[in-house]
Design a protein around this motif. Sequence first.
Motif, PDB file in Angstrom:
ATOM      1  N   PRO A 146     -13.218  79.642  29.614  1.00  0.00           N
ATOM      2  CA  PRO A 146     -12.286  80.313  30.506  1.00  0.00           C
ATOM      3  C   PRO A 146     -12.406  81.828  30.425  1.00  0.00           C
ATOM      4  N   VAL A 147     -12.091  82.490  31.521  1.00  0.00           N
ATOM      5  CA  VAL A 147     -12.096  83.953  31.545  1.00  0.00           C
ATOM      6  C   VAL A 147     -11.165  84.511  30.484  1.00  0.00           C
ATOM      7  N   GLU A 148     -10.033  83.804  30.218  1.00  0.00           N
ATOM      8  CA  GLU A 148      -9.058  84.302  29.254  1.00  0.00           C
ATOM      9  C   GLU A 148      -9.664  84.482  27.868  1.00  0.00           C
ATOM     10  N   ALA A 149     -10.739  83.748  27.576  1.00  0.00           N
ATOM     11  CA  ALA A 149     -11.346  83.836  26.251  1.00  0.00           C
ATOM     12  C   ALA A 149     -11.931  85.208  25.993  1.00  0.00           C
ATOM     13  N   PHE A 150     -12.213  85.984  27.052  1.00  0.00           N
ATOM     14  CA  PHE A 150     -12.874  87.269  26.881  1.00  0.00           C
ATOM     15  C   PHE A 150     -11.930  88.438  27.110  1.00  0.00           C
ATOM     16  N   GLU A 151     -10.700  88.180  27.501  1.00  0.00           N
ATOM     17  CA  GLU A 151      -9.759  89.256  27.773  1.00  0.00           C
ATOM     18  C   GLU A 151      -9.190  89.795  26.474  1.00  0.00           C
ATOM     19  N   GLU A 152      -9.035  91.123  26.412  1.00  0.00           N
ATOM     20  CA  GLU A 152      -8.442  91.747  25.224  1.00  0.00           C
ATOM     21  C   GLU A 152      -6.931  91.603  25.313  1.00  0.00           C
ATOM     22  N   SER A 153      -6.400  90.601  24.652  1.00  0.00           N
ATOM     23  CA  SER A 153      -4.968  90.344  24.682  1.00  0.00           C
ATOM     24  C   SER A 153      -4.606  89.541  23.449  1.00  0.00           C
ATOM     25  N   PRO A 154      -3.333  89.611  23.010  1.00  0.00           N
ATOM     26  CA  PRO A 154      -2.929  88.826  21.841  1.00  0.00           C
ATOM     27  C   PRO A 154      -3.101  87.343  22.092  1.00  0.00           C
ATOM     28  N   GLY A 155      -3.505  86.631  21.068  1.00  0.00           N
ATOM     29  CA  GLY A 155      -3.663  85.192  21.171  1.00  0.00           C
ATOM     30  C   GLY A 155      -2.337  84.478  21.012  1.00  0.00           C
ATOM     31  N   PRO A 156      -2.353  83.155  21.071  1.00  0.00           N
ATOM     32  CA  PRO A 156      -1.119  82.365  21.009  1.00  0.00           C
ATOM     33  C   PRO A 156      -0.558  82.249  19.608  1.00  0.00           C
ATOM     34  N   GLN A 173      -6.707  96.644  17.945  1.00  0.00           N
ATOM     35  CA  GLN A 173      -5.312  96.750  18.365  1.00  0.00           C
ATOM     36  C   GLN A 173      -5.064  96.087  19.721  1.00  0.00           C
ATOM     37  N   ASN A 174      -6.108  95.954  20.536  1.00  0.00           N
ATOM     38  CA  ASN A 174      -5.944  95.310  21.831  1.00  0.00           C
ATOM     39  C   ASN A 174      -5.576  93.844  21.700  1.00  0.00           C
ATOM     40  N   TYR A 175      -5.781  93.271  20.516  1.00  0.00           N
ATOM     41  CA  TYR A 175      -5.446  91.873  20.270  1.00  0.00           C
ATOM     42  C   TYR A 175      -4.144  91.712  19.495  1.00  0.00           C
ATOM     43  N   ILE A 176      -3.441  92.815  19.274  1.00  0.00           N
ATOM     44  CA  ILE A 176      -2.164  92.778  18.561  1.00  0.00           C
ATOM     45  C   ILE A 176      -1.055  93.068  19.567  1.00  0.00           C
ATOM     46  N   PRO A 177      -0.051  92.203  19.704  1.00  0.00           N
ATOM     47  CA  PRO A 177       0.992  92.412  20.718  1.00  0.00           C
ATOM     48  C   PRO A 177       1.776  93.694  20.483  1.00  0.00           C
ATOM     49  N   GLU A 178       2.317  94.239  21.550  1.00  0.00           N
ATOM     50  CA  GLU A 178       3.019  95.518  21.483  1.00  0.00           C
ATOM     51  C   GLU A 178       4.189  95.485  20.521  1.00  0.00           C
ATOM     52  N   GLU A 179       4.914  94.362  20.461  1.00  0.00           N
ATOM     53  CA  GLU A 179       6.082  94.297  19.580  1.00  0.00           C
ATOM     54  C   GLU A 179       5.675  94.394  18.109  1.00  0.00           C
ATOM     55  N   ILE A 180       4.475  93.937  17.767  1.00  0.00           N
ATOM     56  CA  ILE A 180       3.965  94.090  16.406  1.00  0.00           C
ATOM     57  C   ILE A 180       3.482  95.513  16.179  1.00  0.00           C
ATOM     58  N   GLN A 181       2.796  96.081  17.152  1.00  0.00           N
ATOM     59  CA  GLN A 181       2.302  97.448  17.022  1.00  0.00           C
ATOM     60  C   GLN A 181       3.442  98.439  16.804  1.00  0.00           C
ATOM     61  N   GLU A 201     -22.564  99.990  16.009  1.00  0.00           N
ATOM     62  CA  GLU A 201     -22.909  98.870  15.144  1.00  0.00           C
ATOM     63  C   GLU A 201     -22.015  97.657  15.377  1.00  0.00           C
ATOM     64  N   ASN A 202     -21.141  97.720  16.397  1.00  0.00           N
ATOM     65  CA  ASN A 202     -20.215  96.634  16.700  1.00  0.00           C
ATOM     66  C   ASN A 202     -19.351  96.275  15.494  1.00  0.00           C
ATOM     67  N   ILE A 203     -18.869  97.338  14.812  1.00  0.00           N
ATOM     68  CA  ILE A 203     -17.976  97.184  13.664  1.00  0.00           C
ATOM     69  C   ILE A 203     -16.635  97.827  14.005  1.00  0.00           C
ATOM     70  N   PHE A 204     -15.559  97.073  13.801  1.00  0.00           N
ATOM     71  CA  PHE A 204     -14.222  97.554  14.152  1.00  0.00           C
ATOM     72  C   PHE A 204     -13.287  97.324  12.958  1.00  0.00           C
ATOM     73  N   HIS A 205     -12.482  98.342  12.646  1.00  0.00           N
ATOM     74  CA  HIS A 205     -11.589  98.285  11.488  1.00  0.00           C
ATOM     75  C   HIS A 205     -10.242  98.884  11.883  1.00  0.00           C
ATOM     76  N   THR A 206      -9.176  98.159  11.581  1.00  0.00           N
ATOM     77  CA  THR A 206      -7.820  98.645  11.831  1.00  0.00           C
ATOM     78  C   THR A 206      -6.976  98.392  10.584  1.00  0.00           C
ATOM     79  N   LYS A 207      -6.228  99.404  10.150  1.00  0.00           N
ATOM     80  CA  LYS A 207      -5.301  99.203   9.037  1.00  0.00           C
ATOM     81  C   LYS A 207      -3.890  99.547   9.489  1.00  0.00           C
ATOM     82  N   CYS A 208      -2.919  98.810   8.944  1.00  0.00           N
ATOM     83  CA  CYS A 208      -1.540  98.858   9.434  1.00  0.00           C
ATOM     84  C   CYS A 208      -0.580  98.905   8.252  1.00  0.00           C
ATOM     85  N   LYS A 209       0.485  99.703   8.397  1.00  0.00           N
ATOM     86  CA  LYS A 209       1.529  99.800   7.371  1.00  0.00           C
ATOM     87  C   LYS A 209       2.884  99.809   8.056  1.00  0.00           C
TER      88      LYS A 209
END
Length: 272
Positions: free
Chosen positions: A96-106, A195-203, A216-224
């Motif tokens: 499905p197209v949804e599999a490639f969209e940058e959005s929070p999962g279920p 962050q595109n995969y983390i819902p706004e209420e969590i952000q 290099e297709n490397i992505f890192h996010t840290k959260c506090k």
Amino acid sequence: MNLTHKQIVELHGFNNLTKSLSFNMYDICYTRTTKEREAYLNYIDEVYNADRLTKILTHVTEIIGANILNVAKQDYIPQGASVTILVSEGPVDETPVEAFEESPGPIPGSVIAQLDKSHITVHTYPESHPDDGISTFRADVDVSTCGEISPLKALNYLIHSFETDVMTIDYKVRGFTRDVTGHKLFIDHDINSIQNYIPEEIQELYDMIDVNVYQENIFHTKCKLKQFDLNNYLFHHKKEELTAEEQAIITDRLKLEMDEIFYGKNIYDGVN
């Protein structure tokens, strides 16, 4: 075959790209006595035992649309647990197209995907400071999939599955696949931040920093966590039972612990 929601590319054989998500969470607590520290570690071992962790990872497999091939789990002595699940799913006609969209999962749900040679693991690490009352619990979850869909779709569920003060999240696309002309493809979807995969209420609850190496297709996010309530970090007692001076000392210790984990370094030693 869809490689992004913007283009269609026909592949030569199976999609051999490997997407790896590493989700590391930290829960921090203040335990006043040795007895409280032991009780906290026992509590963590009970809440996040191998059976509970297996249920969490089983939901992750549902979210990414995989089949479980094998489960290995272990509770360790004196503390900690590990679970490893090998997963696979045969080819499907269309993702499905949804599999490639940058959005929070279920939380949780399921997404159809083409997966093979994939695994999901979790390891837990309860520990404590030798003399200042700080106890921490760390859980490391790794989701590695071979196929079209990103394991980032499971990130939202994982965040909701643990009580998290600090999170570090890594995502890496490894290897390559080929189109029918033999041209190599080193990534098959658009992404500029985890962050595109983390819902706004969590952000909104966390301070977040990205450290990405796009070439290099490397992505890192840290959260506090932004908000601090001392009562959320005291084990078996309330801040009202402490003097103002005790509250200030404990607060400083807890915040220092979180800052050092967040920044990945010792800020200074010898704190009271």
